[in-house]
Design a protein around this motif. Structure first.
Motif, PDB file in Angstrom:
ATOM      1  N   ASN A   1      -4.420  -4.856  -9.835  1.00  0.00           N
ATOM      2  CA  ASN A   1      -4.408  -3.410  -9.643  1.00  0.00           C
ATOM      3  C   ASN A   1      -3.610  -3.024  -8.407  1.00  0.00           C
ATOM      4  O   ASN A   1      -4.120  -2.970  -7.302  1.00  0.00           O
ATOM      5  CB  ASN A   1      -5.833  -2.852  -9.555  1.00  0.00           C
ATOM      6  N   LEU A   2      -2.332  -2.726  -8.638  1.00  0.00           N
ATOM      7  CA  LEU A   2      -1.439  -2.365  -7.531  1.00  0.00           C
ATOM      8  C   LEU A   2      -1.857  -1.065  -6.882  1.00  0.00           C
ATOM      9  O   LEU A   2      -1.596  -0.847  -5.700  1.00  0.00           O
ATOM     10  CB  LEU A   2      -0.009  -2.188  -8.055  1.00  0.00           C
ATOM     11  N   ILE A   3      -2.509  -0.184  -7.642  1.00  0.00           N
ATOM     12  CA  ILE A   3      -2.910   1.109  -7.066  1.00  0.00           C
ATOM     13  C   ILE A   3      -3.966   0.890  -5.991  1.00  0.00           C
ATOM     14  O   ILE A   3      -3.868   1.447  -4.896  1.00  0.00           O
ATOM     15  CB  ILE A   3      -3.372   2.074  -8.174  1.00  0.00           C
ATOM     16  N   PHE A   4      -4.955   0.031  -6.244  1.00  0.00           N
ATOM     17  CA  PHE A   4      -5.938  -0.264  -5.200  1.00  0.00           C
ATOM     18  C   PHE A   4      -5.268  -0.927  -3.996  1.00  0.00           C
ATOM     19  O   PHE A   4      -5.588  -0.618  -2.849  1.00  0.00           O
ATOM     20  CB  PHE A   4      -7.061  -1.160  -5.737  1.00  0.00           C
ATOM     21  N   ASP A   5      -4.346  -1.839  -4.249  1.00  0.00           N
ATOM     22  CA  ASP A   5      -3.642  -2.496  -3.133  1.00  0.00           C
ATOM     23  C   ASP A   5      -2.887  -1.470  -2.295  1.00  0.00           C
ATOM     24  O   ASP A   5      -2.898  -1.528  -1.062  1.00  0.00           O
ATOM     25  CB  ASP A   5      -2.658  -3.550  -3.665  1.00  0.00           C
ATOM     26  N   GLY A   6      -2.238  -0.512  -2.978  1.00  0.00           N
ATOM     27  CA  GLY A   6      -1.509   0.532  -2.261  1.00  0.00           C
ATOM     28  C   GLY A   6      -2.450   1.438  -1.483  1.00  0.00           C
ATOM     29  O   GLY A   6      -2.165   1.812  -0.335  1.00  0.00           O
ATOM     30  N   LEU A   7      -3.588   1.786  -2.091  1.00  0.00           N
ATOM     31  CA  LEU A   7      -4.563   2.638  -1.398  1.00  0.00           C
ATOM     32  C   LEU A   7      -5.096   1.938  -0.151  1.00  0.00           C
ATOM     33  O   LEU A   7      -5.298   2.575   0.890  1.00  0.00           O
ATOM     34  CB  LEU A   7      -5.713   3.016  -2.340  1.00  0.00           C
ATOM     35  N   LEU A   8      -5.297   0.620  -0.217  1.00  0.00           N
ATOM     36  CA  LEU A   8      -5.768  -0.128   0.960  1.00  0.00           C
ATOM     37  C   LEU A   8      -4.721  -0.098   2.074  1.00  0.00           C
ATOM     38  O   LEU A   8      -5.055   0.047   3.254  1.00  0.00           O
ATOM     39  CB  LEU A   8      -6.107  -1.573   0.574  1.00  0.00           C
ATOM     40  N   GLU A   9      -3.444  -0.227   1.715  1.00  0.00           N
ATOM     41  CA  GLU A   9      -2.367  -0.158   2.714  1.00  0.00           C
ATOM     42  C   GLU A   9      -2.359   1.199   3.410  1.00  0.00           C
ATOM     43  O   GLU A   9      -2.266   1.296   4.636  1.00  0.00           O
ATOM     44  CB  GLU A   9      -0.995  -0.364   2.053  1.00  0.00           C
TER      45      GLU A   9
ATOM     46  N   VAL B   1       1.799   5.214  -4.982  1.00  0.00           N
ATOM     47  CA  VAL B   1       0.812   4.285  -4.414  1.00  0.00           C
ATOM     48  C   VAL B   1       1.033   2.862  -4.952  1.00  0.00           C
ATOM     49  O   VAL B   1       0.987   1.888  -4.198  1.00  0.00           O
ATOM     50  CB  VAL B   1      -0.624   4.773  -4.717  1.00  0.00           C
ATOM     51  N   ALA B   2       1.310   2.737  -6.239  1.00  0.00           N
ATOM     52  CA  ALA B   2       1.549   1.410  -6.817  1.00  0.00           C
ATOM     53  C   ALA B   2       2.789   0.759  -6.191  1.00  0.00           C
ATOM     54  O   ALA B   2       2.804  -0.444  -5.923  1.00  0.00           O
ATOM     55  CB  ALA B   2       1.710   1.505  -8.337  1.00  0.00           C
ATOM     56  N   MET B   3       3.820   1.572  -5.930  1.00  0.00           N
ATOM     57  CA  MET B   3       5.033   1.029  -5.301  1.00  0.00           C
ATOM     58  C   MET B   3       4.742   0.532  -3.885  1.00  0.00           C
ATOM     59  O   MET B   3       5.273  -0.503  -3.462  1.00  0.00           O
ATOM     60  CB  MET B   3       6.136   2.090  -5.260  1.00  0.00           C
ATOM     61  N   ILE B   4       3.918   1.267  -3.161  1.00  0.00           N
ATOM     62  CA  ILE B   4       3.547   0.848  -1.803  1.00  0.00           C
ATOM     63  C   ILE B   4       2.798  -0.490  -1.870  1.00  0.00           C
ATOM     64  O   ILE B   4       3.092  -1.427  -1.118  1.00  0.00           O
ATOM     65  CB  ILE B   4       2.706   1.948  -1.107  1.00  0.00           C
ATOM     66  N   GLY B   5       1.879  -0.600  -2.834  1.00  0.00           N
ATOM     67  CA  GLY B   5       1.172  -1.867  -3.029  1.00  0.00           C
ATOM     68  C   GLY B   5       2.127  -3.001  -3.358  1.00  0.00           C
ATOM     69  O   GLY B   5       2.033  -4.112  -2.813  1.00  0.00           O
TER      70      GLY B   5
END
Ligand SMILES: Nc1ncnc2c1ncn2[C@@H]1O[C@H](COP(=O)(O)OP(=O)(O)OP(=O)(O)O)[C@@H](O)[C@H]1O
Ligand SMILES: CC(C)(CO)[C@@H](O)C(=O)NCCC(=O)O
Ligand SMILES: [K+]
Length: 255
Positions: free
Chosen positions: A239-247, A108-112
């Motif tokens: 927070n890259l994890i939240f950014d990835g979860l939003l994507e 998820v962090a990578m996707i963000g």
């Protein structure tokens, strides 16, 4: 359509409520709870929240913890859904030998991180650093393929391992110094440069492989402590994890 993002890490659960399941959504509320304390979320900080209509999370803490989180969510009429690392998602392809065994926080962090880069300009190779209980250093090529990554102990684990594994070392906090001249500084600097050195090595691997300077994005609660010791230009993202979860949520829930 309110959207709740949850990151259940090795030590703490972090949550954020947004006004929509899409990148750039407005943050309504957020918080963090140590895993020992998650059973009071429903009667605590979640009690007075606007009801989330959609939810997406990632868990690395195991099924028992996941069930405890889902119990807390029973105060709302929302279906819990959790990201599982897959061969392909949100523009990223997964080069892990067994894609589903990759920690979902890493995926998820990578996707963000990939979307951060693409939002700023042309695609380029990318190093993603996550500094928490454990540290991960991931490499993504220009085409968006996760090539592989490192897992190393976080700063806290390194120092506790030294404390319990040696006869005479105790671990008061020190300063990061190029030439440490006391035990505290030697320990703190050793841990910090171990992480910075791992990132430098991955940067070199990726530069050599792609023939182009990679972007470097760092996230995690202790990211800012690493900043002065890094050897390459990098961007600190909250927070890259939240950014990835939003994507991912935007693709799944059509936000
Ligand atoms: N000076 C430092 N340099 C690097 N890392 C540090 C430093 N001080 C503390 N840390 C690390 O930062 C971690 C805390 O970061 P963060 O708040 O992101 O983790 P967490 O939310 O507790 O972890 P998780 O996401 O795995 O649950 C500590 O566990 C420790 O390993
Ligand atoms: C490496 C950690 C602990 C980092 O949080 C987590 O992503 C995890 O438990 N991963 C599973 C193993 C793997 O990613 O190969
Ligand atoms: K984590």
């Amino acid at each position: 359509m309110t959207f709740l993002a949850i990151d259940v890490g090795n030590t703490r659960l972090k949550w954020a409520l947004y006004d929509a399941p899409r990148p750039g959504a407005a943050l309504i509320a957020h918080g963090a709870e140590f895993l020992d304390h998650i059973d009071r979320l429903a009667e605590g900080s979640w009690e007075s929240l606007p009801h989330p209509e959609r939810m997406l999370g990632c868990v690395v803490a195991g099924d028992a913890v996941k069930r405890r989180v889902q119990e807390q969510m029973e105060i709302w009429d929302v279906t819990p859904s959790w990201v599982v690392s897959s061969a392909q998602e949100a523009g990223l392809t997964n080069g892990y030998d067994h894609p589903s065994r990759l920690g979902s926080d890493r995926w998820v962090a990578m996707i963000g991180a990939r979307h951060h880069v693409l939002a700023r300009g042309p695609a380029r190779p990318l190093v993603v650093v996550m500094v928490g209980t454990a540290v991960t250093v991931e490499c993504i090529d220009t085409e968006g393929r996760f090539m592989g990554g490192l897992i190393l102990p976080g700063h806290g684990i390194m120092l506790r391992a030294l404390e319990s594994g040696t006869a005479g070392l105790h671990v008061p906090t020190g300063e990061v110094r190029p030439f440490p001249t006391n035990t505290s500084d030697a320990l703190t600097s050793g841990g910090t440069y171990a992480i910075a050195g791992a990132v430098e090595r991955m940067y070199q691997h990726l530069l050599q492989h792609c023939g182009q300077e990679p972007a470097c994005i760092m996230t995690g609660g202790a990211g800012w402590k690493m900043a002065p010791s890094m050897t390459r230009p990098f961007e600190l993202v909250d927070n890259l994890i939240f950014d990835g979860l939003l994507e991912i949520a935007a693709q799944r829930f059509g936000g």
